[in-house]
Design a protein around this motif. Structure first.
Motif, PDB file in Angstrom:
ATOM      1  N   LEU A  71      49.564  39.053  43.036  1.00  0.00           N
ATOM      2  CA  LEU A  71      48.605  38.064  42.532  1.00  0.00           C
ATOM      3  C   LEU A  71      47.181  38.433  42.929  1.00  0.00           C
ATOM      4  N   LEU A  72      47.005  38.826  44.191  1.00  0.00           N
ATOM      5  CA  LEU A  72      45.674  39.180  44.681  1.00  0.00           C
ATOM      6  C   LEU A  72      45.134  40.417  43.957  1.00  0.00           C
ATOM      7  N   ARG A  73      45.997  41.385  43.714  1.00  0.00           N
ATOM      8  CA  ARG A  73      45.566  42.601  43.017  1.00  0.00           C
ATOM      9  C   ARG A  73      45.186  42.278  41.572  1.00  0.00           C
ATOM     10  N   THR A  74      45.911  41.363  40.939  1.00  0.00           N
ATOM     11  CA  THR A  74      45.572  40.933  39.577  1.00  0.00           C
ATOM     12  C   THR A  74      44.196  40.277  39.554  1.00  0.00           C
ATOM     13  N   ASP A  75      43.930  39.414  40.530  1.00  0.00           N
ATOM     14  CA  ASP A  75      42.618  38.760  40.603  1.00  0.00           C
ATOM     15  C   ASP A  75      41.507  39.781  40.809  1.00  0.00           C
ATOM     16  N   VAL A  76      41.758  40.776  41.655  1.00  0.00           N
ATOM     17  CA  VAL A  76      40.759  41.827  41.896  1.00  0.00           C
ATOM     18  C   VAL A  76      40.517  42.620  40.621  1.00  0.00           C
ATOM     19  N   SER A  77      41.584  42.931  39.895  1.00  0.00           N
ATOM     20  CA  SER A  77      41.430  43.743  38.682  1.00  0.00           C
ATOM     21  C   SER A  77      40.606  43.025  37.623  1.00  0.00           C
ATOM     22  N   LYS A  78      40.710  41.705  37.559  1.00  0.00           N
ATOM     23  CA  LYS A  78      39.905  40.931  36.606  1.00  0.00           C
ATOM     24  C   LYS A  78      38.428  40.970  36.953  1.00  0.00           C
ATOM     25  N   ALA A  79      38.125  41.085  38.243  1.00  0.00           N
ATOM     26  CA  ALA A  79      36.726  41.069  38.685  1.00  0.00           C
ATOM     27  C   ALA A  79      36.082  42.450  38.649  1.00  0.00           C
ATOM     28  N   LEU A  80      36.901  43.493  38.736  1.00  0.00           N
ATOM     29  CA  LEU A  80      36.357  44.857  38.767  1.00  0.00           C
ATOM     30  C   LEU A  80      36.238  45.432  37.356  1.00  0.00           C
TER      31      LEU A  80
END
Length: 113
Positions: A71-80
């Protein structure tokens, strides 16, 4: 350090802190603080250093972060805006404890004088 690397590290730090606070309902993470983020030069790994206010929250908090890594990696990918999202590695930051240990040693030495 390049400006891009610093920017990516700050985005990762901000996004993970926000996700921990808003999306993860784990009591052991309520007083968790992200102290630093270090990204490898090829942006394939991001090491997130985290500290806990309470000693008893360390183990369950780290376990909760491992479970929520996707979940955290998905959130990071949306922001990067990078082609690939770095793999997240969580490490316990014990620098505050180490610093207080050094302080107590110095204080003990001063009291002996």
């Amino acid at each position: 350090m390049t400006v891009k690397k610093e920017r990516i590290e700050s985005i990762i730090k901000r996004e993970i802190a926000s996700s921990i606070q808003n999306k993860l309902n784990d009591k052991s993470l309520s007083f968790a603080t992200i102290t630093d983020v270090e990204v490898t030069n090829d942006f394939s790994f991001a090491t997130i250093f985290i500290s806990f206010f309470d000693e008893k929250d360390k183990v369950p908090g780290m376990e909760a972060l491992e479970k929520a890594k996707g979940l955290l990696r998905t959130d990071v990918s949306k922001a990067l805006s990078t082609r690939r999202t770095p793999e997240l590695i969580f490490k316990l930051d014990e620098s505050a404890e180490y610093g207080s240990h050094i302080d107590s040693i110095l204080e003990e030495l001063n009291n002996k004088k």
